[in-house]
Scaffold this motif. Structure first.
Motif, short mmCIF file in Angstrom:
data_model
loop_
_atom_site.label_atom_id
_atom_site.label_comp_id
_atom_site.label_asym_id
_atom_site.label_seq_id
_atom_site.Cartn_x
_atom_site.Cartn_y
_atom_site.Cartn_z
N ILE A 1 18.39 3.37 -7.94
CA ILE A 1 17.43 2.47 -7.26
C ILE A 1 17.95 1.04 -7.18
O ILE A 1 17.70 0.33 -6.21
N ILE A 2 18.76 0.63 -8.20
CA ILE A 2 19.35 -0.72 -8.11
C ILE A 2 20.30 -0.80 -6.91
O ILE A 2 20.23 -1.73 -6.10
N TRP A 3 21.16 0.22 -6.78
CA TRP A 3 22.11 0.21 -5.67
C TRP A 3 21.38 0.24 -4.32
O TRP A 3 21.72 -0.48 -3.40
N THR A 4 20.37 1.12 -4.23
CA THR A 4 19.64 1.21 -2.94
C THR A 4 18.97 -0.11 -2.62
O THR A 4 18.93 -0.54 -1.47
N SER A 5 18.43 -0.76 -3.68
CA SER A 5 17.73 -2.03 -3.43
C SER A 5 18.70 -3.08 -2.93
O SER A 5 18.39 -3.82 -1.98
N VAL A 6 19.90 -3.15 -3.55
CA VAL A 6 20.89 -4.15 -3.10
C VAL A 6 21.24 -3.88 -1.63
O VAL A 6 21.25 -4.78 -0.80
N PHE A 7 21.46 -2.61 -1.32
CA PHE A 7 21.81 -2.22 0.05
C PHE A 7 20.67 -2.58 1.01
O PHE A 7 20.87 -3.16 2.08
N SER A 8 19.44 -2.24 0.57
CA SER A 8 18.27 -2.50 1.41
C SER A 8 18.10 -3.99 1.67
O SER A 8 17.82 -4.41 2.79
N LEU B 1 0.84 -1.21 0.00
CA LEU B 1 0.00 0.00 0.00
C LEU B 1 0.87 1.26 0.00
O LEU B 1 0.61 2.21 -0.75
N PHE B 2 1.91 1.25 0.85
CA PHE B 2 2.80 2.42 0.90
C PHE B 2 3.50 2.61 -0.46
O PHE B 2 3.63 3.73 -0.96
N SER B 3 3.94 1.48 -1.08
CA SER B 3 4.62 1.57 -2.38
C SER B 3 3.66 2.14 -3.42
O SER B 3 4.03 3.00 -4.22
N GLY B 4 2.41 1.65 -3.38
CA GLY B 4 1.39 2.13 -4.33
C GLY B 4 1.25 3.65 -4.22
O GLY B 4 1.25 4.36 -5.24
N LEU B 5 1.18 4.13 -2.96
CA LEU B 5 1.03 5.58 -2.76
C LEU B 5 2.23 6.34 -3.32
O LEU B 5 2.08 7.41 -3.93
N PRO C 1 14.80 10.72 -4.50
CA PRO C 1 14.74 10.32 -3.08
C PRO C 1 13.52 9.47 -2.77
O PRO C 1 13.58 8.58 -1.91
N MET C 2 12.41 9.72 -3.50
CA MET C 2 11.18 8.93 -3.22
C MET C 2 11.41 7.46 -3.53
O MET C 2 10.99 6.57 -2.80
N PHE C 3 12.11 7.19 -4.68
CA PHE C 3 12.42 5.80 -5.02
C PHE C 3 13.30 5.17 -3.94
O PHE C 3 13.10 4.04 -3.53
N VAL C 4 14.30 5.97 -3.51
CA VAL C 4 15.26 5.46 -2.51
C VAL C 4 14.55 5.11 -1.20
O VAL C 4 14.70 4.02 -0.65
N VAL C 5 13.69 6.07 -0.73
CA VAL C 5 12.95 5.84 0.51
C VAL C 5 12.06 4.60 0.37
O VAL C 5 12.02 3.73 1.25
N GLY C 6 11.42 4.51 -0.80
CA GLY C 6 10.51 3.36 -1.04
C GLY C 6 11.24 2.05 -0.90
O GLY C 6 10.76 1.12 -0.25
#
Ligand code: ADP
Length: 464
Positions: free
Chosen positions: A178-185, A87-91, A113-118
């Protein structure tokens, strides 16, 4: 800090979540949610100051806050964290698209930053699968936004080539970020989950070994009782035989030690049963007034022998019958009365019962055992309810006892949903108060009348 959040967490029913990882996820859902709503409030104030009136953006900020407030309060009903992350991602996707599609802005670095936070909160709330899903959706969205930007390319061929290169570069940068943030996340999420899993496993192991120990103690105390009964029984028989003075003295010591040991074993067994959860209170109707008067009668001889008065003062307007565990309550009163008599040399011991009606059929009772004895020094007041705590230590001890009586009283009263407290003044006396809410009971005859009435009704219904 936690006390501020406690009432809200109770409202969200987070107490039903047993795993620490899930509790942290739930907290992330509501803390992130409320942080977003706060930001929107500040946003609304700033927009009002700048624009001077209510605008379309105000409505969007208000609507988004209401939606987020509804989402976080759904924690009351579900702890499906994939759903919350979704739901949060959808928003987020909706808000990124809403700002990017406006005037065909397309990919714009302010949205990064929104992608990164997501991706970070998906990792924390939903786990690595949600991060991957969010990454795929984000890449699709970036391609889509690239298409939107491409639609407004300049007509001039040279400028169009530069524009195309620029929006391609922005898209590639956004995708890389976003790829880097996702790997880190994903890495952080897996590490945190692993740490919590190990911590929870260690906690479960400790709890299990603690329960094993308690069970061992309960079994040991139980097994000790049989030979101990033999020792005390035999000592009693021995004291009935013809003995010389020395033998009598030794038998007396044996008798005292045996009794004391039995007392400790019985008390320790009771406490270990309570600790291992192997103890259940019973509920039946009983007469509180008669129970207290019977106990007073039982101990009056001992009181009179010490020159003490022992009285029961039961408020006449109160019902006499209550629903509860009469046997265990008797144990509590017995401990308090025995202590009061033990630690009082002159004056009286007074048992009083007062109370007020609570709801339609319950009474909030205050049962006090007050004495005019030696009292307790303020420093010891908190300690006397601890196991094996006795104010008199070692050789200076004049009074017998196990130091477990009050600990048992507190455990029992707490299990009954009540509280026990003490007020005391040195050399003036002590008063132990039990505050307890109990449903009103009924006399045995009334119980029979009730059953008979129910049976008669049943017969009439069946006959009809
Ligand atoms: P014990 O078996 O030693 O009486 P308890 O747990 O019942 O163990 O009591 C713990 C200690 O609290 C006692 O040893 C005594 O020092 C103190 N205490 C309890 N009741 C009274 C009282 N009525 N007056 C003074 N001291 C008391």
């Amino acid at each position: 800090m936690q006390t501020i959040f406690d009432p809200y967490e109770r409202f969200l029913r987070l107490d039903r979540i047993s795993s620490t990882t899930d509790l942290l996820r739930a907290r992330a859902v509501y803390i992130l949610g409320w942080a977003f709503i706060m930001t929107q409030c500040v946003n609304i104030i700033l927009m009002t100051v700048s624009f001077g009136s209510w605008t379309y953006d105000h409505t969007v900020a208000l609507m988004a806050s209401i939606i987020v407030a509804i989402i976080i309060n759904c924690l009351r009903f579900t702890n499906n964290f994939i759903l919350f992350a979704g739901l949060f991602s959808g928003l987020l996707f909706v808000s990124i698209s809403a700002s990017a599609l406006q005037e065909s802005t397309g990919i714009n670095s302010a949205l990064l930053p929104m992608f990164v936070v997501g991706s970070l909160f998906n990792g924390f709330i939903g786990g690595w699968r949600m991060v991957v899903a969010f990454l795929v959706m984000s890449l699709v969205l970036i391609v889509g936004l690239h298409g939107v930007s491409a639609r407004v390319a300049p007509t001039d061929a040279a400028a169009a080539a530069i524009y195309e290169a620029r929006i391609f570069q922005r898209g590639a940068q956004a995708s890389l970020a976003i790829i880097w943030t996702s790997v880190f996340s994903i890495f952080i999420t897996l590490c945190i989950n692993h740490i919590f899993e190990r911590l929870e496993q260690a906690y479960t192991d400790i709890k299990k070994s603690e329960l094993d120990k308690l069970e061992f103690l309960a079994n040991l105390s139980h097994e000790l009782r049989t030979p101990l009964n033999g020792v005390t029984g035999m000592t009693r028989l021995l004291s009935g035989t013809t003995q010389d003075a020395t033998q009598k003295k030794y038998t007396n010591i044996l008798d005292k030690c045996g009794k004391r040991l039995s007392h400790i074993v019985v008390d320790a067994l009771m406490l270990s049963k309570m600790d291992s959860g192997d103890f259940e209170l019973e509920t039946a109707s009983f007469n509180l007034k008669s129970q207290l008067e019977e106990l007073a009668d039982l101990y009056r001889t001992a009181a009179t022998a010490k020159g003490l008065a022992l009285e029961v003062d039961f408020a006449p307007q109160l019902p006499e019958y209550y629903m509860g565990d009469a046997k265990q309550l008797r144990q509590v009163f017995k401990n308090l009365i025995v202590n009061a008599l033990k630690f009082t040399q002159s004056g009286s011991v007074n048992i009083s019962v007062s109370g007020r009606l609570k709801g339609a059929d319950s009474v909030h009772l205050k049962i006090s055992v007050a004495d005019t004895g030696i009292g307790i020094v303020p420093d010891n007041i908190d300690r006397i309810f601890k196991r094996f705590h006795q104010v008199e230590k070692g050789l200076e001890r004049k009074h017998s006892g196990t130091g477990l009586g009050l600990a048992i009283c507190r455990e029992l009263v707490t299990q009954m949903g009540g509280e026990i407290s003490v007020e005391s003044r040195l050399n003036e006396g002590s008063r132990f108060d039990i505050e307890l809410t109990m449903p009103v009971g009924w006399p045995p005859e009334a119980e029979q009348d009730k059953l008979m009435a129910a049976e008669t009704l049943d017969t009439i219904v069946h006959a009809a």
